[in-house]
Design a protein around this motif. Structure first.
Motif, short mmCIF file in Angstrom:
data_model
loop_
_atom_site.label_atom_id
_atom_site.label_comp_id
_atom_site.label_asym_id
_atom_site.label_seq_id
_atom_site.Cartn_x
_atom_site.Cartn_y
_atom_site.Cartn_z
N ASN A 338 32.27 18.47 34.94
CA ASN A 338 33.44 17.72 35.38
C ASN A 338 34.38 18.64 36.15
OD1 ASN A 338 33.81 14.81 33.85
ND2 ASN A 338 32.40 16.19 32.79
N TRP A 372 37.32 14.02 37.87
CA TRP A 372 37.91 13.41 36.68
C TRP A 372 39.15 12.59 37.02
CZ3 TRP A 372 42.59 15.68 34.56
CH2 TRP A 372 42.99 15.13 33.33
N ASP A 396 35.89 9.35 39.61
CA ASP A 396 36.71 8.41 38.85
C ASP A 396 37.82 7.87 39.74
OD1 ASP A 396 35.25 9.08 36.63
OD2 ASP A 396 36.92 9.90 35.49
N ALA A 400 43.43 7.70 33.14
CA ALA A 400 42.89 8.58 32.11
C ALA A 400 43.64 8.43 30.80
CB ALA A 400 42.93 10.04 32.56
N ASN A 438 38.81 7.12 32.81
CA ASN A 438 38.37 8.14 31.87
C ASN A 438 38.89 7.82 30.48
OD1 ASN A 438 37.45 11.11 31.23
ND2 ASN A 438 39.53 10.95 30.46
N GLU A 439 38.00 7.32 29.62
CA GLU A 439 38.27 7.16 28.18
C GLU A 439 39.32 6.11 27.83
OE1 GLU A 439 39.00 10.95 26.33
OE2 GLU A 439 37.13 11.81 27.06
N GLU A 512 30.71 13.59 29.40
CA GLU A 512 31.58 14.69 28.97
C GLU A 512 31.06 15.27 27.67
OE1 GLU A 512 35.74 14.18 28.53
OE2 GLU A 512 35.94 12.83 30.23
#
Length: 837
Positions: A338, A372, A396, A400, A438-439, A512
């Motif tokens: 990443n 990222w 991405d 995030a 992201n997440e 990740e």
């Protein structure tokens, strides 16, 4: 009738503080900027108004900067405009809340760092001298005001305790601090500003490529959008190959809507391939706007002829579907890392620094980099270099770790942001996938947001406390379908667990995973420069400040205590944390590549390490540190994801001799080996398997055989019982394998791959002192040992002047290893290994 002219406004800029919140009082005089583009921290440092926030504990001393207003200004001159000529200012990046005025007249209010803004100033600009001013407001203050005004209450916390107001502000998220970065709230004109004059222009040039691998042909569908066109306009399209030969050339009339299309066909097409699978030829698409036989504007794009998609299909003997990238009909196992911004202050990242880092990335055999979602949509030069080097890019969108809003105003700025960046970047062949966030789904699940995966009604999503699902599953897919229909989009997805469990924690694609370690000692010393000697300790306040991971003391200590014996001197602590990281990464990469088992059995299609690089001098999961100094894991990963690699699993089978017994247990230890070949050709090598006693170096078993590794697949090589040690049943045994090339007459040649397997945990091993034979001849270092040696690391004093091709070795008796150290030039070489006194 004149062609478009563009002038970069990079001269004469100056800045000052406006008003004051707290201290210090603002300066009355303007000061020249340090560079352009720029940001406020760079400018204040250049005038010694603040200390370097990367040094010591200075981050705390400069927090006031992010809560102030800062005014930037410059002047420029223009001549008289022609009849019908437009004058436009283009702002490629303003960070973040900016009020822009020209000659005292407001022309723009910006609120999105990730956007490009174009402002028509035809009626505002004056002949001769003009003054351009940009007033930047505090992003953190404005964000908190927005939270209060909107009564915004996001679900749960945000990563590393960063301010929740960031979710309302379209600014690089890592500026608010992250679990590897400082809290430094920048502002300023962070990307170029240009002045354009034109009668008409090509506002957008896009391409869509279709290829036939079998016929080696391609069709390039080109589209140009013309601004202020008329019925007499046409666009001349030209396709030029990498040798500057014109492949095709066609002229198309501009339609009433200002759009024209053309298809350019290519015979004997040269396809663009990922690194390791072929070359990376780039074609140039050029478009020239013609009116009355005169060229008004010309644009061009460099493209690659390739197809790329994410393949999700049913698997044999496993639930779910595959998830891997396919390029030019070839399945690719994605091995990589990443990417975070190369510096907390992006404007000072040079093209040379980008190239250095990305060449190190390729040098470690990595083929995919993930940009990222907490950073920025990267600079053009980043993607240009990825195109040139054959690096696959997963990008991405900039969301995030949080539950973002999705009201109409927020959606509007997201649409503009995404359109800007997709149009800017969609021609790059390196970009093979985009993902929504992201997440964020992890946070929605972790904090029990109103998220029901089975609810398919988008209106319900917008009414929930996880409305951003609408952005990821409706808004972004629609924009991608419209603007990049041939590039995959995926809406996206992390516990202190022993790294020995990585093999069973895998998935179809691991986007990740990582392990923390300290950077090089010189990197640590760079931020200890003004600190007392007592701070040169692995657990000092200053070193601790340069580790932003929540509960990092407990996390890292757990991993180290579980696995190693070690002391607490700074150099030894650095070594042991880096060895811990290297062992964790090697175990994971070997195991997950093992699951690349061919068509219908792509049980794992990729593994991307968190992370490749940090933004400052920090203890982190990065493979290289802020000064591009590789950690030990950089080298182990390089070997484990090489085109040809080996892996070993040690398996203990316990069988009770009779029912209910706990004392009478038969134990059989087996070791299983596999090889991974991600090239497109089968290869045949000589495979050697050896078992050694650790304390004596005595060889207990040798097995040599010729083995074939099939193309683009992992192959199981052996399943053998571990022999009994001769000296003691407690004697640790080390397994070693290597592959060597074979000549036509069957004799062995060079080593292609090596792998060792050691009993775990290392803290139980009493490491004997080896007899080492180290020889330095020019830039070539050879090393051999009489007993197995773990984590043999070579050092030189001037670390930045030497580039090691390999390092962090496991040595076994009878196997002399060679390391090339470019630029060694007689420098003294020292070393360290695990258990060294």
């Amino acid at each position: 009738m004149f062609a478009l002219t563009r002038k970069i406004l990079d001269a004469g800029w100056e800045f000052k503080q406006i008003g004051a919140v707290g201290v210090p009082e603002p300066e009355d005089e303007f000061l020249p900027v340090a560079q352009f583009p720029t940001n406020i921290h760079l400018d204040l440092m250049a005038h010694d108004k603040i200390p370097d926030p990367f040094i010591g504990l200075n981050e705390h001393k400069v927090q006031w900067v992010g809560e102030q207003k800062w005014l930037y200004r410059t002047s420029f001159t223009v001549g008289a405009a022609l009849e019908g000529e437009k004058t436009v200012l283009q702002f490629d990046g303003l960070d973040t809340f900016a009020a822009v005025s020209l000659n005292g007249t407001s022309i723009l209010e910006s609120d999105n760092m990730h956007r490009t803004y174009r402002v028509d100033i035809t009626s505002t600009v004056k002949e001769d001298s003009n003054v351009l001013e940009i007033l930047f407001d505090s992003a953190v203050i404005r964000g908190k005001q927005l939270m209060k005004e909107r009564d915004f209450k996001p679900v749960g916390m945000t990563t590393s305790g960063t301010d929740k107001s960031r979710l309302l502000v379209r600014k690089a998220t890592y500026h608010y601090s992250w679990n590897w970065g400082p809290e430094l709230m920048t502002c300023g004109p962070w990307r170029p500003i240009s002045l354009e004059r034109y009668i008409s222009r090509i506002s957008d040039l896009s391409t869509k490529v279709n290829i036939s691998v079998e016929d080696q042909t391609a069709a390039v569908h080109v589209s140009a959008e013309v601004e202020y066109g008329n019925d007499n306009d046409s666009v001349a399209f030209t396709l030029i190959d990498s040798d500057q030969n014109v492949i095709a050339s066609e002229v198309a009339k501009v339609s009433n809507s200002g759009i024209c299309f053309m298809q350019l066909k290519v015979q004997d097409a040269e396809f663009w391939w990922p690194i390791g699978l072929g070359k990376q030829p780039l074609y140039t698409v050029r478009a020239k706007l013609i009116r009355e036989s005169k060229s008004l504007h010309e644009r061009e794009r460099k493209i690659g002829l390739r197809s790329a998609s994410i393949i999700q299909r049913p698997l044999k003997d496993a639930p779910g579907t595959s998830f891997f990238v396919e390029v030019n009909n070839v399945p690719i196992f994605s091995s990589g890392s990443n990417w975070c911004p190369a510096d907390h202050f992006v404007p000072r990242v040079t093209a040379e620094r980008y190239r250095k880092l990305l060449k190190m990335f390729v040098g470690a055999n990595q083929n995919m980099i993930r940009v990222w979602g907490g950073g920025v949509y990267e600079e053009e030069i980043f993607y240009d270099i990825c195109d040139e080097l054959g690096i696959l890019v997963w990008n991405d969108f900039m969301f995030a770790c949080g539950t973002y809003p999705a009201d109409a105003a927020f959606q509007s700025t997201i649409v503009a942001e995404v359109e800007d960046n997709l149009k800017r970047l969609r021609h790059h062949p390196s970009i093979v996938a985009w993902s929504g966030n992201n997440e964020d789904y992890l946070f929605a699940t972790l904090f029990h947001a109103e998220y029901d995966i089975n609810d398919t009604n988008p209106e319900n999503w917008l009414k929930s406390n996880f409305p951003a699902r609408y952005i990821y599953e409706i808004l972004l897919p629609e924009l991608c379908t419209k603007l990049i229909p041939d590039t995959s989009y995926h809406p996206v997805w992390h516990q202190t667990r022993p790294w020995q469990e990585y093999p069973i924690l895998g998935s179809r694609f691991i986007s990740e995973f990582g392990m923390t370690s300290l950077p090089h000692v010189k990197t640590i010393e760079s931020y200890l420069v003004d600190s007392p000697l007592s701070e040169r300790h692995p657990h000092s306040r200053t070193v601790d400040h340069h580790n932003k991971e929540l509960q990092h003391e407990r996390k890292l200590a757990t991993y180290l205590i579980e696995n190693f014996k070690y002391g607490f001197g700074l150099e030894e602590y650095i070594y042991i944390t880096q060895l811990n990281q290297a062992e964790a990464m090697t175990l994971a990469m070997r195991a997950w590549r093992r699951e690349w088992k061919g068509p219908g059995r792509e049980y794992c299609g990729g593994a991307l390490i968190w992370q490749f690089n940090p933004t400052w001098q920090v203890t982190s999961k990065a493979l290289v540190d802020y000064f591009n100094r590789p950690k030990m894991a950089y080298f182990t990963v390089k070997r484990d994801i090489a085109p040809i690699s080996l892996g070993i699993e040690r398996k203990e089978i316990k069988t009770p001799q009779f029912e209910f017994t706990r004392a009478f247990i038969d134990t059989e230890t087996r070791f299983l080996g596999w090889g991974t070949n991600v090239t497109l050709k089968p290869v045949t090598y000589s495979l050697t398997v050896k078992v050694f006693e650790l304390s004596t170096g005595r060889e207990l078993m040798t097995r040599v055989e010729t083995r074939e590794l099939a193309a683009n697949i992992s192959t199981e090589l052996f399943d053998l019982e571990l022999p009994k040690p001769r000296t003691s049943t407690e004697e640790p045994l080390i397994i070693s394998t290597c592959l060597r090339t074979l000549s036509d007459n069957g004799s062995e040649g060079a080593v292609v791959a090596r792998c060792t397997n050691w009993p775990q945990p290392y803290r139980y091993l009493n490491m004997p002192k080896p007899k080492l034979d180290i020889c330095v001849d020019g830039d070539v270092i050879t090393a051999k040992a009489n007993i197995p040696v773990k984590g043999f690391l070579l050092y030189v004093e001037d670390v930045d002047g030497v580039e090691f091709e390999d390092n962090c070795l496991d040595l076994v008796p009878g196997d002399t290893q060679t390391v090339v150290a470019h630029g060694l030039n007689g420098r003294a070489v020292t070393w360290r290994y695990y258990g060294m006194e």
